[in-house]
Motif scaffolding. Structure first.
Motif, PDB file in Angstrom:
ATOM      1  N   ASP A  97       0.853  -1.202   0.000  1.00 50.56           N
ATOM      2  CA  ASP A  97       0.000   0.000   0.000  1.00 50.56           C
ATOM      3  C   ASP A  97       0.878   1.237   0.000  1.00 50.56           C
ATOM      4  O   ASP A  97       1.046   1.914   1.006  1.00 50.56           O
ATOM      5  N   ASP A  98       1.476   1.540  -1.158  1.00 44.95           N
ATOM      6  CA  ASP A  98       2.402   2.666  -1.227  1.00 44.95           C
ATOM      7  C   ASP A  98       1.715   3.996  -1.012  1.00 44.95           C
ATOM      8  O   ASP A  98       2.236   4.887  -0.346  1.00 44.95           O
ATOM      9  N   GLU A  99       0.523   4.149  -1.605  1.00 43.40           N
ATOM     10  CA  GLU A  99      -0.132   5.448  -1.529  1.00 43.40           C
ATOM     11  C   GLU A  99      -0.674   5.728  -0.133  1.00 43.40           C
ATOM     12  O   GLU A  99      -0.591   6.841   0.362  1.00 43.40           O
ATOM     13  N   GLY A 100      -1.237   4.696   0.507  1.00 39.77           N
ATOM     14  CA  GLY A 100      -1.858   4.922   1.803  1.00 39.77           C
ATOM     15  C   GLY A 100      -1.010   4.448   2.957  1.00 39.77           C
ATOM     16  O   GLY A 100      -1.532   4.033   3.984  1.00 39.77           O
ATOM     17  N   ILE A 104      -1.976  11.542   6.199  1.00 43.98           N
ATOM     18  CA  ILE A 104      -1.374  12.876   6.111  1.00 43.98           C
ATOM     19  C   ILE A 104      -2.284  13.846   6.845  1.00 43.98           C
ATOM     20  O   ILE A 104      -3.467  13.965   6.528  1.00 43.98           O
ATOM     21  N   PHE A 105      -1.723  14.531   7.841  1.00 36.97           N
ATOM     22  CA  PHE A 105      -2.478  15.495   8.635  1.00 36.97           C
ATOM     23  C   PHE A 105      -2.045  16.903   8.227  1.00 36.97           C
ATOM     24  O   PHE A 105      -0.875  17.262   8.371  1.00 36.97           O
ATOM     25  N   PRO A 106      -2.983  17.702   7.688  1.00 39.26           N
ATOM     26  CA  PRO A 106      -2.626  19.028   7.161  1.00 39.26           C
ATOM     27  C   PRO A 106      -2.013  19.935   8.218  1.00 39.26           C
ATOM     28  O   PRO A 106      -2.395  19.906   9.392  1.00 39.26           O
ATOM     29  N   LYS A 107      -1.048  20.755   7.768  1.00 41.09           N
ATOM     30  CA  LYS A 107      -0.398  21.730   8.632  1.00 41.09           C
ATOM     31  C   LYS A 107      -0.142  22.992   7.817  1.00 41.09           C
ATOM     32  O   LYS A 107       0.093  22.916   6.606  1.00 41.09           O
ATOM     33  N   THR A 108      -0.190  24.136   8.480  1.00 41.48           N
ATOM     34  CA  THR A 108       0.172  25.377   7.794  1.00 41.48           C
ATOM     35  C   THR A 108       1.673  25.401   7.571  1.00 41.48           C
ATOM     36  O   THR A 108       2.426  24.653   8.207  1.00 41.48           O
ATOM     37  N   ASP A 109       2.125  26.249   6.664  1.00 45.24           N
ATOM     38  CA  ASP A 109       3.568  26.379   6.424  1.00 45.24           C
ATOM     39  C   ASP A 109       4.291  26.775   7.710  1.00 45.24           C
ATOM     40  O   ASP A 109       5.409  26.312   7.977  1.00 45.24           O
ATOM     41  N   LEU A 137       6.788  14.291   9.056  1.00 45.06           N
ATOM     42  CA  LEU A 137       6.060  15.526   9.367  1.00 45.06           C
ATOM     43  C   LEU A 137       4.598  15.421   8.941  1.00 45.06           C
ATOM     44  O   LEU A 137       3.699  15.872   9.661  1.00 45.06           O
ATOM     45  N   ASP A 138       4.364  14.835   7.773  1.00 47.60           N
ATOM     46  CA  ASP A 138       2.979  14.660   7.302  1.00 47.60           C
ATOM     47  C   ASP A 138       2.166  13.794   8.257  1.00 47.60           C
ATOM     48  O   ASP A 138       0.970  14.019   8.466  1.00 47.60           O
ATOM     49  N   ARG A 215       4.807   5.130  17.318  1.00 49.40           N
ATOM     50  CA  ARG A 215       5.966   4.307  17.000  1.00 49.40           C
ATOM     51  C   ARG A 215       5.761   3.473  15.734  1.00 49.40           C
ATOM     52  O   ARG A 215       6.640   3.397  14.885  1.00 49.40           O
ATOM     53  N   GLN A 216       4.614   2.816  15.599  1.00 49.79           N
ATOM     54  CA  GLN A 216       4.392   1.957  14.443  1.00 49.79           C
ATOM     55  C   GLN A 216       4.457   2.736  13.133  1.00 49.79           C
ATOM     56  O   GLN A 216       5.005   2.262  12.139  1.00 49.79           O
ATOM     57  N   THR A 217       3.911   3.953  13.130  1.00 48.28           N
ATOM     58  CA  THR A 217       3.968   4.773  11.914  1.00 48.28           C
ATOM     59  C   THR A 217       5.407   5.151  11.598  1.00 48.28           C
ATOM     60  O   THR A 217       5.850   5.084  10.442  1.00 48.28           O
ATOM     61  N   PHE A 218       6.155   5.546  12.623  1.00 45.71           N
ATOM     62  CA  PHE A 218       7.554   5.925  12.416  1.00 45.71           C
ATOM     63  C   PHE A 218       8.356   4.745  11.866  1.00 45.71           C
ATOM     64  O   PHE A 218       9.110   4.892  10.899  1.00 45.71           O
ATOM     65  N   ARG A 219       8.172   3.582  12.469  1.00 47.29           N
ATOM     66  CA  ARG A 219       8.926   2.408  12.023  1.00 47.29           C
ATOM     67  C   ARG A 219       8.507   2.007  10.610  1.00 47.29           C
ATOM     68  O   ARG A 219       9.321   1.573   9.804  1.00 47.29           O
ATOM     69  N   ARG A 220       7.228   2.158  10.328  1.00 54.18           N
ATOM     70  CA  ARG A 220       6.749   1.809   8.990  1.00 54.18           C
ATOM     71  C   ARG A 220       7.384   2.710   7.938  1.00 54.18           C
ATOM     72  O   ARG A 220       7.815   2.253   6.887  1.00 54.18           O
ATOM     73  N   ILE A 221       7.438   4.012   8.227  1.00 56.11           N
ATOM     74  CA  ILE A 221       8.071   4.954   7.301  1.00 56.11           C
ATOM     75  C   ILE A 221       9.530   4.588   7.102  1.00 56.11           C
ATOM     76  O   ILE A 221      10.037   4.506   5.974  1.00 56.11           O
TER      77      ILE A 221
END
Length: 377
Positions: A97-100, A104-109, A137-138, A215-221
């Protein structure tokens, strides 16, 4: 398909855990020599293996080793051992699942700039490539807090890392106030590596906003990116005729040793006269190879995707005799340093030496004589 090829090899959980732990340590530190790092890592792992007392009642004896600093040990907490983070299985090859891959959580510049500034000195993040850092960051999500909210509690299992956007937060150890965060700061970064109890309590003094990463998201990335990079490099290396002399496992080791580098249009990659520090494989784009001749630079060749340069200076042990520039846009290269070159490309050395004659023939056609014909790359 034969019955042998269709068999599934069952990898023991203990082996998965050890290898995953080693992979994380390697990806975080990115040492110059994989073999030296592995030997040192497993020697330390053996030296730090805990002695199981009879009171443990057969508890899991896996222990996380701090991969960032060989002198710093994770804080000791007197409690029942938790399951190691590295037993939390994630197979990047099975994850298509490359795309998902991550939300992604929106953030202002402005918010994004503050996040970058906040995490730039976190050791875990300093080794990330630009694409990985953008994914991190996303994936950081917003958490709003109210006065009196507990963000983390001492002794609880930790799974999130936090960056403070706003608010005042007090830090307690054993119910004793030890410090205060005032609208800035970060805490819990070790939770991205270790499933270990929190060493302190953090409580909101005011309303505020936090950005969190689990943690799981970080390790997955981290692992997904490393897996994709390796597959990309394997495909690149498989297209290089010179490397046909290598066994498949040797090309895999070579892929792991490559480091990505990016150059803008017109930027110099190699300077004529410099000592050789490594060779380059072209991932994307085109480079121009030029030599000084009568106080001007003459282009002697252009190279594109799948081609390589810089190897002959390593073979002949001469300074660079030509300059190389990125041309026609952004150029992405895979760099192999001299130590890895000598260790991994021994089987290709004869082929590279034979190439020297070919390059000299090309230069003879350009300059009309053998004067000053040396290794161009």
């Amino acid at each position: 398909m034969s019955s042998d090829s269709s068999r599934r090899i069952q990898v023991p959980d203990e082996l998965k855990e050890v290898l995953l732990q080693f992979s994380i340590a390697y990806l975080v530190e990115q040492p110059p020599d994989l073999i030296d790092f592995a030997a040192d890592y497993f020697n330390k792992l053996q030296a730090n293996r805990p002695i199981i007392a009879s009171t443990d009642n057969g508890a899991d004896d896996s222990q996380s080793i701090n991969s960032q600093d060989g002198d710093a040990e994770p804080p000791t907490v007197q409690s029942t051992r938790r399951k190691s983070v590295f037993a939390e299985a994630y197979d990047p090859e099975a994850d298509d699942d490359d795309e998902g891959a991550t939300a992604i959580f929106p953030k202002t510049d402005e918010q994004r700039a503050r996040l970058i500034e906040s995490v730039k000195n976190v050791l875990l993040f300093r080794s990330l490539e630009k694409e990985q850092m953008n994914q991190v960051l996303d994936a950081m999500f917003e958490r709003k807090v109210l006065p009196g909210d507990y963000i983390i509690r001492q002794g609880d299992d930790g799974d999130n890392f936090y960056v403070i956007e706003s608010g005042i937060y007090k830090v307690y150890i054993n119910d004793k106030h030890i410090s205060t965060y005032n609208h800035t700061g970060l805490f819990g970064e070790l939770a991205l590596l270790y499933n270990m109890p929190r060493a302190a309590t953090v409580q909101a003094e005011t309303s505020g906003l936090l950005w969190a990463m689990d943690r799981q998201t970080f390790r997955r990335i981290l692992l997904k990116s490393a897996f994709k990079k390796r597959k990309m490099y394997e495909e690149l290396l498989n297209s290089v005729p010179m490397l046909k002399a290598l066994q498949n496992y040797e090309r895999m080791n070579l892929a792991d040793a490559l480091v990505s580098k990016t150059y803008e249009d017109g930027e110099q990659i190699i300077k004529q006269g410099d000592a050789a520090d490594g060779m380059y494989f072209i991932e994307e784009g085109t480079v121009s190879v030029r030599m000084d001749q009568d106080d001007t630079e003459i282009e002697i060749s252009k190279l594109g995707k799948g081609q390589y340069f810089g190897e002959l200076a390593l073979v002949t042990h001469r300074p660079r005799a030509a300059s190389v520039y990125a041309t026609g846009g952004v150029v992405k290269l895979a760099f192999l340093d001299v130590r890895a070159f000598e260790r991994l490309l021994g089987p290709c050395m004869d082929i590279m030496k034979r190439n020297i004659d070919d390059y000299e023939s090309q230069l003879l056609k350009i300059f009309g004589s053998k004067n000053n014909i040396t290794d161009t790359r």
